[in-house]
Write a protein that holds these residues in place. Structure first.
Motif, mmCIF file in Angstrom:
data_model
loop_
_atom_site.group_PDB
_atom_site.id
_atom_site.type_symbol
_atom_site.label_atom_id
_atom_site.label_comp_id
_atom_site.label_asym_id
_atom_site.label_seq_id
_atom_site.Cartn_x
_atom_site.Cartn_y
_atom_site.Cartn_z
ATOM 1 N N MET A 1 8.386 -10.757 -31.856
ATOM 2 C CA MET A 1 9.918 -10.544 -31.960
ATOM 3 C C MET A 1 9.937 -12.116 -32.150
ATOM 4 O O MET A 1 9.084 -12.977 -32.207
ATOM 5 N N LEU A 2 10.648 -12.502 -32.678
ATOM 6 C CA LEU A 2 11.354 -13.528 -33.391
ATOM 7 C C LEU A 2 11.646 -14.604 -31.988
ATOM 8 O O LEU A 2 12.115 -13.772 -31.068
ATOM 9 N N SER A 3 11.174 -15.288 -31.606
ATOM 10 C CA SER A 3 11.477 -16.693 -29.924
ATOM 11 C C SER A 3 12.885 -17.302 -30.787
ATOM 12 O O SER A 3 13.694 -16.951 -31.522
ATOM 13 N N ASP A 4 13.151 -17.298 -29.391
ATOM 14 C CA ASP A 4 15.044 -17.995 -29.540
ATOM 15 C C ASP A 4 14.722 -19.212 -30.678
ATOM 16 O O ASP A 4 15.592 -20.090 -31.295
ATOM 17 N N GLU A 5 13.742 -19.853 -29.537
ATOM 18 C CA GLU A 5 13.198 -21.403 -30.875
ATOM 19 C C GLU A 5 13.351 -20.993 -31.924
ATOM 20 O O GLU A 5 14.192 -22.230 -33.148
ATOM 21 N N ARG A 29 18.252 -10.472 -36.144
ATOM 22 C CA ARG A 29 17.102 -10.818 -34.932
ATOM 23 C C ARG A 29 15.764 -9.967 -35.867
ATOM 24 O O ARG A 29 14.895 -10.407 -35.800
ATOM 25 N N ARG A 30 16.505 -8.364 -34.106
ATOM 26 C CA ARG A 30 15.849 -7.866 -34.687
ATOM 27 C C ARG A 30 14.924 -7.389 -35.898
ATOM 28 O O ARG A 30 13.552 -7.647 -35.762
ATOM 29 N N THR A 31 15.856 -6.928 -37.163
ATOM 30 C CA THR A 31 15.299 -6.794 -37.963
ATOM 31 C C THR A 31 14.197 -7.798 -38.971
ATOM 32 O O THR A 31 13.482 -7.268 -39.203
ATOM 33 N N LEU A 32 14.112 -8.572 -39.227
ATOM 34 C CA LEU A 32 13.878 -9.807 -39.710
ATOM 35 C C LEU A 32 12.265 -9.995 -38.415
ATOM 36 O O LEU A 32 11.041 -10.295 -39.015
ATOM 37 N N SER A 33 12.461 -10.093 -36.917
ATOM 38 C CA SER A 33 11.157 -10.047 -36.813
ATOM 39 C C SER A 33 10.306 -8.494 -37.254
ATOM 40 O O SER A 33 9.176 -8.545 -37.133
ATOM 41 N N ALA A 34 11.222 -7.849 -37.516
ATOM 42 C CA ALA A 34 10.387 -6.565 -38.105
ATOM 43 C C ALA A 34 9.646 -6.792 -38.861
ATOM 44 O O ALA A 34 7.726 -6.044 -39.766
ATOM 45 N N ALA A 47 4.767 1.909 -40.088
ATOM 46 C CA ALA A 47 3.953 1.197 -38.595
ATOM 47 C C ALA A 47 4.761 0.525 -37.973
ATOM 48 O O ALA A 47 4.071 -0.271 -36.482
ATOM 49 N N ILE A 48 5.673 -0.413 -38.141
ATOM 50 C CA ILE A 48 6.850 -0.823 -37.483
ATOM 51 C C ILE A 48 6.824 -0.019 -36.197
ATOM 52 O O ILE A 48 7.866 1.163 -35.966
ATOM 53 N N PRO A 49 7.129 -0.553 -34.946
ATOM 54 C CA PRO A 49 7.631 -0.010 -33.684
ATOM 55 C C PRO A 49 9.177 0.079 -33.546
ATOM 56 O O PRO A 49 10.130 -0.394 -34.094
ATOM 57 N N ALA A 50 9.161 1.352 -32.427
ATOM 58 C CA ALA A 50 10.779 1.306 -32.680
ATOM 59 C C ALA A 50 11.823 0.232 -32.474
ATOM 60 O O ALA A 50 12.863 0.355 -32.254
ATOM 61 N N PRO A 54 15.160 0.199 -36.800
ATOM 62 C CA PRO A 54 14.591 0.966 -37.727
ATOM 63 C C PRO A 54 13.782 0.535 -39.548
ATOM 64 O O PRO A 54 14.522 -0.711 -39.485
ATOM 65 N N ARG A 55 12.905 1.713 -39.769
ATOM 66 C CA ARG A 55 12.148 0.862 -40.053
ATOM 67 C C ARG A 55 12.391 0.555 -41.704
ATOM 68 O O ARG A 55 12.373 -0.334 -42.429
ATOM 69 N N TRP A 56 14.223 1.953 -41.494
ATOM 70 C CA TRP A 56 14.467 2.077 -43.029
ATOM 71 C C TRP A 56 15.145 0.674 -43.936
ATOM 72 O O TRP A 56 15.782 0.293 -44.373
ATOM 73 N N ARG A 57 15.573 0.453 -42.615
ATOM 74 C CA ARG A 57 16.839 -0.903 -42.061
ATOM 75 C C ARG A 57 15.803 -2.261 -42.852
ATOM 76 O O ARG A 57 16.072 -2.568 -43.146
ATOM 77 N N ALA A 58 14.702 -2.730 -42.062
ATOM 78 C CA ALA A 58 14.067 -3.144 -42.121
ATOM 79 C C ALA A 58 13.375 -3.461 -43.449
ATOM 80 O O ALA A 58 13.403 -4.559 -44.774
ATOM 81 N N ALA A 59 13.326 -2.098 -44.106
ATOM 82 C CA ALA A 59 12.583 -2.178 -45.721
ATOM 83 C C ALA A 59 13.888 -2.389 -46.749
ATOM 84 O O ALA A 59 14.040 -3.557 -47.704
ATOM 85 N N GLN A 60 14.837 -2.423 -46.128
ATOM 86 C CA GLN A 60 16.333 -2.211 -47.642
ATOM 87 C C GLN A 60 16.563 -3.850 -46.923
ATOM 88 O O GLN A 60 16.858 -4.542 -48.292
ATOM 89 N N VAL A 61 16.286 -4.440 -46.042
ATOM 90 C CA VAL A 61 17.226 -5.636 -45.851
ATOM 91 C C VAL A 61 16.019 -6.670 -46.562
ATOM 92 O O VAL A 61 15.504 -7.955 -47.302
ATOM 93 N N PHE A 62 14.684 -6.082 -46.322
ATOM 94 C CA PHE A 62 13.747 -6.900 -47.332
ATOM 95 C C PHE A 62 14.010 -6.601 -48.629
ATOM 96 O O PHE A 62 13.542 -7.854 -49.064
ATOM 97 N N MET A 63 13.867 -5.845 -49.227
ATOM 98 C CA MET A 63 14.328 -5.905 -50.323
ATOM 99 C C MET A 63 15.030 -6.041 -51.336
ATOM 100 O O MET A 63 15.004 -6.638 -51.977
#
Length: 64
Positions: A1-5, A29-34, A47-50, A54-63
């Motif tokens: 997880m991303l730190s506050d800093e 913030r949570r999506t970027l951490s994933a 393999a991204i932890p719950a 949702p892993r689909w959201r992280a993949a979609q934002v990344f793309m």
């Protein structure tokens, strides 16, 4: 997880790149951490932890 800093540095940069009028992303913030976790570990999207959302959201934002 991303730190506050880390998030304090990244958030303004992300907001500056977002298109005007676009709906704010849910829990960015949570999506970027994933995304960062996946690339640090070299794992598959499934393999991204719950707790990182949702892993689909992280993949979609990344793309995007």
């Amino acid at each position: 997880m991303l730190s506050d800093e880390q998030w304090a540095v990244l958030e303004p940069l992300v907001e500056a790149c977002r298109p005007i009028g676009k709906t704010p992303p849910q829990d960015l913030r949570r999506t970027l951490s994933a995304i960062l976790r996946r690339h640090r570990n070299g794992t598959k999207w499934r393999a991204i932890p719950a707790e990182l959302g949702p892993r689909w959201r992280a993949a979609q934002v990344f793309m995007r």
